[in-house]
Write an enzyme that holds these catalytic residues in place. Sequence first.
Site: not given
Length: 364
Positions: A288-290
């Site tokens: 979920l970093r993006g």
Amino acid sequence: MTATLPTAPRRTVFPFTAIVGQEEMKLALLLNVIDPKLGGVMIMGDRGTGKSTTIRALADLLPEIEVVAEDPYNSHPSDPELMSNEVRDRIARGETPTIGRAKVQMVDLPLGATEDRVCGTIDIEKALSEGVKAFEPGLLAKANRGILYVDEVNLLDDHLVDVLLDSAASGWNTVEREGVSIRHPARFVLVGSGNPEEGELRPQLLDRFGMSVEVRTVKDPELRVQVVEQRSTFDQNPQTFLDRYASEQDSLQARIVAAQTLLPSVELDYDLRVKISEVCSELDIDGLRGDIVTNRAAKALTAFEGRSEVTLEDIQRIVAPCLRHRLRKDPLESVDSGGKVAKVFCRVFGLPEPTDTSAFSLVS
């Protein structure tokens, strides 16, 4: 009590506002200064394109910060999250630490640095002379609340890159050495640069950088002449050159401070957040970093432009630098230039398929 701390004489630095071209790199760096939680910038490109010059100029541009005097970690005088354990203990005992003002540190990490030099180690001199175990802070301590620059990051040992990225993500550095356990704040803007010809970073490490930008050698002859003339003029008489750009420097500094103040009140509509996550899902981006970085970068860009509501155009400008380096699954693949991100973005947001990707650039 507030005082300006004595510092070593500062080297004259080329002014940030005088740098010609490389607008995408400059704006990505500014967004990370406005919101350090973005996770830093990975700059890949040709040699001699002004990467190091730009980063040093950015550090010189930033306003002075309040620090606790004689603290090796540049502790914030009132924010516990940016405070070393020693300063916290002193405040808990009712002491009032002396407050000073200091320039933002720009720490240059050499390629041959050891883990002890980066993280810190036992103070051997104190151990031998006084018989006590004491901690000697490393480069991560010095970089707290500043900028940590790693040139040729793709040539750095993977375990050191892991250490840097872990500290940049958590904001803390933990060291266990010879019975001494130390945890200190290490919140910095991590900037890595490299030349793709010398090898790529592993996808797992590349994903940890918040944003990725590419820099290319300027092709326009007139622009190249302008760059050469600017540098020659600066080298001949640095102070006169600095005076010429002083008002522009002050104006940009004030704009950064205003953006940092405005950032907490910037709103990103729920529907736009859902669309951002849909783009990340369709691109098959791991984790979920993006999603998180794209949300943060859109807000930082909005704050930098003095607005409080994120628009579709803001997201369009930052989505490629936030996501393109996360598409690699195979270490042998090259980083996408942004075309794939642009196509998926347009499909999800119901826009016409782009004939070029100029709209998907930080530079409007």
